[in-house]
Design an enzyme around this catalytic site. Structure first.
Site, short mmCIF file in Angstrom:
data_model
loop_
_atom_site.label_atom_id
_atom_site.label_comp_id
_atom_site.label_asym_id
_atom_site.label_seq_id
_atom_site.Cartn_x
_atom_site.Cartn_y
_atom_site.Cartn_z
N HIS A 72 -24.74 28.39 -11.13
CA HIS A 72 -25.63 27.69 -10.23
C HIS A 72 -26.29 28.69 -9.28
O HIS A 72 -25.67 29.66 -8.84
CB HIS A 72 -24.86 26.65 -9.40
CG HIS A 72 -24.20 25.59 -10.24
ND1 HIS A 72 -23.39 24.62 -9.71
CD2 HIS A 72 -24.25 25.35 -11.58
CE1 HIS A 72 -22.97 23.83 -10.67
NE2 HIS A 72 -23.47 24.26 -11.82
N TYR A 203 -22.25 19.03 -0.95
CA TYR A 203 -21.31 18.87 0.17
C TYR A 203 -21.94 17.87 1.15
O TYR A 203 -23.00 18.15 1.70
CB TYR A 203 -21.08 20.21 0.87
CG TYR A 203 -20.29 21.22 0.08
CD1 TYR A 203 -18.94 21.45 0.35
CD2 TYR A 203 -20.89 21.98 -0.92
CE1 TYR A 203 -18.21 22.39 -0.35
CE2 TYR A 203 -20.16 22.92 -1.65
CZ TYR A 203 -18.82 23.12 -1.35
OH TYR A 203 -18.09 24.05 -2.05
N PRO A 295 -9.86 23.90 0.73
CA PRO A 295 -10.74 24.11 -0.43
C PRO A 295 -12.23 24.07 -0.12
O PRO A 295 -13.04 24.38 -0.99
CB PRO A 295 -10.34 22.96 -1.37
CG PRO A 295 -9.76 21.91 -0.47
CD PRO A 295 -9.10 22.66 0.64
N LYS A 299 -12.30 29.45 -1.74
CA LYS A 299 -11.86 30.84 -1.64
C LYS A 299 -10.48 31.13 -2.23
O LYS A 299 -10.11 32.30 -2.36
CB LYS A 299 -11.84 31.27 -0.16
CG LYS A 299 -13.23 31.35 0.47
CD LYS A 299 -14.11 32.31 -0.27
CE LYS A 299 -15.54 32.31 0.23
NZ LYS A 299 -16.44 33.04 -0.67
N TYR A 387 -20.27 32.53 0.84
CA TYR A 387 -19.91 31.63 -0.26
C TYR A 387 -19.84 32.37 -1.59
O TYR A 387 -18.88 32.20 -2.35
CB TYR A 387 -20.93 30.50 -0.35
CG TYR A 387 -20.45 29.30 -1.16
CD1 TYR A 387 -19.89 28.20 -0.53
CD2 TYR A 387 -20.57 29.29 -2.54
CE1 TYR A 387 -19.44 27.11 -1.26
CE2 TYR A 387 -20.14 28.20 -3.29
CZ TYR A 387 -19.57 27.12 -2.65
OH TYR A 387 -19.13 26.04 -3.38
#
Length: 394
Positions: A72, A203, A295, A299, A387
Site C-alpha cells: 500500500h 483508522y 497495535p 510496531k 509508520y
C-alpha cells in the site's frame, strides 16, 4: 546438546535471529512450547516496515512476500464522517506500507531454517534458564511437554519467548526496571471472508470509539473495534459487530463496508511495556519478551526484527574477533528504537481512541490533531516516516 546460541521461542524474533546467525556461520538451536502447526496457524497482524521487507529480500526469505504481500502507498485517517488519505509512499521517498500476516512470515522462516538443516525443537515444556552469569549458560526443558529432561549448553541464550515466557523473569528483579501502561479498553478483532472494502488501511476516530479496517488477503479481511475493558466475545453477535462497524466507519459520501462471514473473533488488551535492561550476563531478550506496544502503531513484529538485527551483528563481531562492545551496547541500541516506537504507538492510540474519562475538551483536541496531521505536509511526513519505519541506528 551443545550449540553456540540457544534460542527460546519460534516467533518472528527467534526464527529471524536463527536465520541471520546461520548466514553468518553461527550455530543455533530453537526450542518452542507450541507445535509447528500452532505457530504457523496463529493469525496475527502483519504490517511490515520497509526495513523488514528489505531484510527478508536480502536474506533470501522474501520471495513469497514479494509475490503475495500487499503493498500500500498510504493509509486513511477517518473522522467527522470524512476520509483523509496520507500518501506515505510520496512523503517517504518511495517506501510502502506492506501487509503480510505474521504467520506467513513465520512459515517462510521455518521453511528456510529446516531447509538449511537448522534445528527447531517443538512442543517442549518446563523451560528454565541456568548459569546466566557464567560463560556456559544452560537451557533445560522437557521434550514433548512431559518427556525426559533435556539440557542445552550454550555460549549465549536468547529469550524470544513472548511476554509470558520464562526468559525475562530470569533477569533478577533487583536489576530490572520495568515501565508499563495499561490502556483502559480492548480491541475486538474479527477475521471475515469478504472482498476488500478499501484498498488501504482505514483508522477511524468516532464518538462511539475507534475502528480499523485492515486486510489479510484479497478474500480475508481483518477489522477491529474498540470495546470496553471488561467486555467479552459473548456480548458481540455477528450482527452487532457489523452494525457497530457500519456506524463507526460511515462517511458523508456514502462509504459502504462490505460484510462477509465472520470465522474468528478475539479481544486483545493493548499495553505498553518495556524492560530495561534487555540483557543479563549471557542472556539477551528480544521482541515481546522485552517490550510490547499497542497495535495502533503496527510496531510489534517490526521491533522484534530490529532487536535481532542488532543482536546478530553483536554476536557476529564476537565470534569473528572476540569483541564484545556491540553486545554490551545491545540494550542501549535497541531501546532508542523501542522508546521511539512506544511514543509513536502512544500518539496514534491517544489520537484515535475514546478513553473512559475523555472530556469534550479532549475530544476537540483529538480532532484538532487529526485536522493538523492531515492538512500539514510536515506533520503528515512525520507520521509517515514513523509508520513505514525509521532507519536503523547502530
Amino acid at each position: 546438546m551443545r550449540t553456540q546460541v540457544g534460542i527460546i521461542g519460534a516467533g518472528p524474533a527467534g526464527l529471524m535471529l536463527s536465520h541471520l546467525l546461520h548466514l553468518q556461520g553461527i550455530e543455533s538451536v530453537i526450542i518452542e512450547k507450541r507445535t509447528r502447526e500452532e505457530i504457523e496457524g496463529t493469525i496475527k497482524a502483519g504490517v511490515l516496515e520497509q526495513g523488514v521487507v528489505d531484510l527478508m529480500k536480502e536474506t533470501g526469505v522474501g520471495e513469497r512476500l514479494m509475490r503475495e504481500g500487499q503493498f500500500h502507498k498510504g493509509i486513511e485517517l477517518r473522522f467527522n464522517g470524512k476520509g483523509h488519505r496520507i500518501d506515505m509512499h510520496e512523503l517517504t521517498g518511495g517506501k510502502y506500507v506492506t501487509v503480510y500476516a505474521q504467520h506467513e512470515v513465520i512459515k517462510d522462516l521455518v521453511e528456510a531454517r529446516l531447509k538449511a538443516g537448522g534445528e527447531i525443537i517443538f512442543n517442549v515444556g518446563d523451560v528454565s534458564l541456568h548459569d546466566l552469569d557464567t560463560n556456559s549458560p544452560k537451557i533445560r526443558y522437557r521434550k514433548d511437554k512431559n518427556g525426559d529432561l533435556q539440557e542445552i549448553d550454550c555460549d549465549f541464550i536468547v529469550g524470544a519467548d513472548g511476554f509470558h515466557g520464562p526468559s525475562r523473569p530470569s533477569i533478577p528483579a533487583s536489576v530490572r526496571k520495568e515501565y508499563q501502561k495499561i490502556y483502559p479498553f480492548g480491541w475486538l478483532g474479527i477475521l471475515a471472508e469478504a472482498p476488500q472494502s478499501s484498498a488501504e488501511l482505514i483508522y477511524a476516530n468516532h464518538e462511539r470509539g475507534f475502528a480499523l479496517v485492515s486486510t489479510r488477503t484479497p478474500e480475508i479481511q481483518r477489522l477491529y473495534l474498540q470495546v470496553d475493558l471488561n467486555d467479552t466475545i459473548a456480548n458481540w453477535s455477528d450482527d452487532r459487530i457489523w452494525s457497530e462497524l457500519h456506524a463507526r466507519l460511515e462517511t458523508h459520501d456514502g462509504f459502504k463496508l462490505i460484510e462477509g462471514t465472520i470465522f474468528e473473533k478475539d479481544i486483545v488488551w493493548p499495553r505498553s511495556y518495556i524492560c530495561d535492561p534487555m540483557q543479563y550476563g549471557r542472556l539477551f531478550i528480544a521482541g515481546d519478551a522485552a517490550h510490547t506496544v499497542p497495535p495502533t502503531g503496527a510496531k510489534g513484529l517490526n521491533l522484534a526484527v530490529a532487536d535481532v538485527q542488532v543482536l546478530s551483528r553483536g554476536l557476529d563481531a564476537f565470534y569473528k574477533s572476540g569483541k564484545t562492545d556491540l553486545l554490551e551496547r545491545y540494550t542501549e541500541t535497541c531501546l532508542r528504537r523501542v522508546w521511539n516506537s512506544e511514543r509513536f504507538s502512544w500518539y496514534m492510540t491517544s489520537m484515535l481512541h475514546r478513553f473512559h474519562d475523555t472530556t469534550p475538551f479532549e475530544q476537540q483536541m483529538q480532532l484538532a490533531e487529526l485536522n493538523y496531521v492531515t492538512s500539514s505536509r510536515a506533520a503528515a511526513t512525520s507520521l509517515s516516516e514513523n509508520y513505514v519505519g525509521l532507519p536503523m541506528e547502530w
